[in-house]
Design a protein around this motif. Structure first.
Motif, PDB file in Angstrom:
ATOM      1  N   SER A 124       2.733   3.801 -11.589  1.00 36.06           N
ATOM      2  CA  SER A 124       2.756   5.315 -10.959  1.00 36.06           C
ATOM      3  C   SER A 124       1.495   5.862 -10.272  1.00 36.06           C
ATOM      4  O   SER A 124       1.594   6.630  -9.200  1.00 36.06           O
ATOM      5  N   GLN A 125       0.416   5.500 -10.996  1.00 39.98           N
ATOM      6  CA  GLN A 125      -0.853   5.979 -10.071  1.00 39.98           C
ATOM      7  C   GLN A 125      -1.005   5.499  -8.682  1.00 39.98           C
ATOM      8  O   GLN A 125      -1.298   6.217  -7.930  1.00 39.98           O
ATOM      9  N   ARG A 128       1.490   7.223  -6.608  1.00 39.91           N
ATOM     10  CA  ARG A 128       1.100   8.562  -6.063  1.00 39.91           C
ATOM     11  C   ARG A 128       0.112   8.381  -4.984  1.00 39.91           C
ATOM     12  O   ARG A 128      -0.116   9.390  -4.076  1.00 39.91           O
ATOM     13  N   GLU A 129      -0.991   7.792  -5.285  1.00 39.70           N
ATOM     14  CA  GLU A 129      -2.288   7.776  -4.460  1.00 39.70           C
ATOM     15  C   GLU A 129      -1.811   7.256  -3.204  1.00 39.70           C
ATOM     16  O   GLU A 129      -2.386   7.861  -2.085  1.00 39.70           O
ATOM     17  N   ARG A 132       0.392   9.960  -1.540  1.00 37.97           N
ATOM     18  CA  ARG A 132      -0.779  11.007  -0.825  1.00 37.97           C
ATOM     19  C   ARG A 132      -1.521  10.825   0.272  1.00 37.97           C
ATOM     20  O   ARG A 132      -1.624  11.535   1.043  1.00 37.97           O
ATOM     21  N   SER A 363       5.410  16.470  -2.982  1.00 38.77           N
ATOM     22  CA  SER A 363       5.294  16.323  -4.443  1.00 38.77           C
ATOM     23  C   SER A 363       6.642  15.883  -4.823  1.00 38.77           C
ATOM     24  O   SER A 363       6.997  14.983  -5.713  1.00 38.77           O
ATOM     25  N   GLU A 366       6.793  12.144  -3.938  1.00 35.83           N
ATOM     26  CA  GLU A 366       5.999  11.321  -4.912  1.00 35.83           C
ATOM     27  C   GLU A 366       6.681  11.187  -6.364  1.00 35.83           C
ATOM     28  O   GLU A 366       6.792  10.372  -7.054  1.00 35.83           O
ATOM     29  N   GLY A 367       7.349  12.420  -6.790  1.00 44.44           N
ATOM     30  CA  GLY A 367       8.016  12.222  -8.140  1.00 44.44           C
ATOM     31  C   GLY A 367       9.293  11.286  -7.864  1.00 44.44           C
ATOM     32  O   GLY A 367       9.462  10.570  -9.127  1.00 44.44           O
ATOM     33  N   VAL A 370       7.894   7.748  -7.951  1.00 44.96           N
ATOM     34  CA  VAL A 370       7.500   7.387  -9.391  1.00 44.96           C
ATOM     35  C   VAL A 370       8.463   7.279 -10.240  1.00 44.96           C
ATOM     36  O   VAL A 370       8.421   6.089 -11.313  1.00 44.96           O
TER      37      VAL A 370
END
Length: 435
Positions: A124-125, A128-129, A132, A363, A366-367, A370
């Motif tokens: 997930s990290q 997201r990164e 982003r 957001s 990303e959600g 993830v």
């Protein structure tokens, strides 16, 4: 494909992990590099032989240096040949432990590859990164703000909509829609809602226009069909009454009906209008609170929904809606496509200039990403593991060798050169220390 350096592939294996024409082209490059690496080994062997002979023949100390370099070069070349060959097959066909690594440990390598992808790409990290940094909201907004891009998206959406409606069978959709409407209607009691709505209409006086219309129509009908009223009265009179009495009674009834309808039409405060108001108010209250009235309404609702005419109306409604949507999707100037294009352009401009909206879009994306990678991570990595497990071991080894074998042959060449330099260095130090 032949396992040796000079064999040629005469046929390609079909199925998962199949050896393709592109792989064959790469394998030809591998064979060329194998020839060069083998030639370097042979050259070291020849040099070692000649230098050793020259040293024993008294050619001088230089021959010892050359022989030491060539000997170490041979050792390096042989060691690296063994290491590279052991990845794909057993060197010289000997059952040496920890050789033919790829064919014998293919499934384990597939699991390791799946775990590696899951740990390093599907966390997930990481997701997201990465998203982003990409800034999808900003890029998507700038892209949609261009009219030609909005036109393209509108066209694609229209095509997808037409395709979906074409694939769907009317009978299936009609069955689903009909069942959904019937189930929803049967699951909810409509009487209280109707009572609340009727109560509000009466309180606001919304029913009075309907009463006015009925009174006007009644007066017009009575004025036009007076003879029909009198005939109806005369026809219902007993046979023993005189005819003139029937006509007189009929005329009196007609005049009273006309007077009553005219007064109701012209007098907003007519007692009959008040009676209608009270009746509707009482009926609204019964719809909300009287069990018997509510039960009668529910029974009527079920009867209406069960009628074939109602189901046919639902079916025809879907057909009409479907035809309307398909026609709108095909017409570039239709209101549907014009509104869709305008909405896309507006969304693009808003996303380009509204940082808050871009943040929400980023957001959300990303959600969603993830959620997908965390929920289906094992399925994704399992796809890698299962795919590798389904490959033929020997064919997989050949395919991997075709793709990375050329670089591995450079290891053999480097091993030959580095080994020769190391041997020369060691021999030189030994001579210096011995002196």
């Amino acid at each position: 494909m032949a396992s040796g350096g000079g064999g040629a592939v005469t046929a390609f294996t079909r199925g998962p992990g199949a050896f393709t024409a592109a792989d064959e082209a790469k394998q030809r490059g591998v064979r060329r590099m194998k020839s060069i690496a083998t030639a370097a080994l042979v050259a070291m062997a020849v040099i070692f032989t000649l230098a050793t002979w020259a040293e024993h023949a008294g050619a001088g100390s230089w021959a010892g240096y050359v022989a030491a370099a060539a000997e170490a070069g041979m050792v390096g070349a042989l060691a690296d040949w063994f290491a590279v060959t052991a990845l794909f097959r057993r060197p010289l066909g000997l059952p040496i432990p920890h050789t033919a690594i790829i064919p014998t440990k293919k499934d384990q390598l597939g699991r390791s590859l799946g775990d590696f992808v899951g740990d390093n790409f599907l966390s997930s990290q990481v997701v997201r990164e990465r998203l982003r940094r990409v800034g999808i909201g900003s890029r998507l907004g700038a892209w949609l703000a261009e009219p030609e891009h909005a036109d393209r998206v509108t066209d694609e959406l229209a095509t997808a909509l037409r395709g979906a409606l074409t694939v769907l069978r009317d009978s299936d959709v009609q069955a689903v829609v009909g069942e959904a409407i019937t189930r929803r209607a049967n699951s909810q009691e409509i009487a209280p809602g109707l009572g609340t709505m009727l109560e509000k209409i009466v309180a606001d006086g919304g029913h009075r226009r309907l009463v006015d219309l009925v009174c006007v129509r009644a007066c017009e009908w009575l004025e036009t069909h007076g003879d029909s009223v009198m005939e109806a009265v005369s026809g219902g009179a007993p046979g023993w009454t005189p005819r003139f009495v029937d006509r007189k009674v009929g005329d009196r009834v007609y005049r009273e009906l006309l007077r009553f309808a005219t007064e109701m039409r012209d007098m907003p405060d007519h007692p009959a209008r008040g009676a209608v108001d009270r009746f509707l108010a009482d009926f609204a209250q019964d719809l909300r609170a009287d069990p018997a009235t509510r039960e009668r309404v529910e029974r009527l609702k079920r009867e209406v929904l069960g009628r074939a005419e109602v189901q046919e109306l639902i079916d025809s409604a879907w057909s009409s809606v479907r035809a309307m949507i398909v026609a709108a999707a095909e017409d570039e100037r239709s209101e549907l496509r014009v509104r869709a294009r305008t909405s896309l352009l507006s969304l693009g401009h808003r996303m380009s200039h509204d940082a808050r909206l871009r943040g929400k879009v980023d957001s959300w994306l990303e959600g969603a990403a993830v959620y997908v990678v965390t929920t289906y991570r094992h399925e994704i990595t399992g796809l890698i593991t299962d795919t590798v497990a389904g490959w033929d071991a020997e064919q997989t080894s050949r395919k991997i060798e075709a793709n990375i074998g050329r670089d591995l042959q450079f290891i053999r060449i480097n091993g030959t050169v580095v080994g020769a330099l190391a041997g020369l260095t060691i021999h030189t130090l030994a001579q210096l220390l011995g002196a």
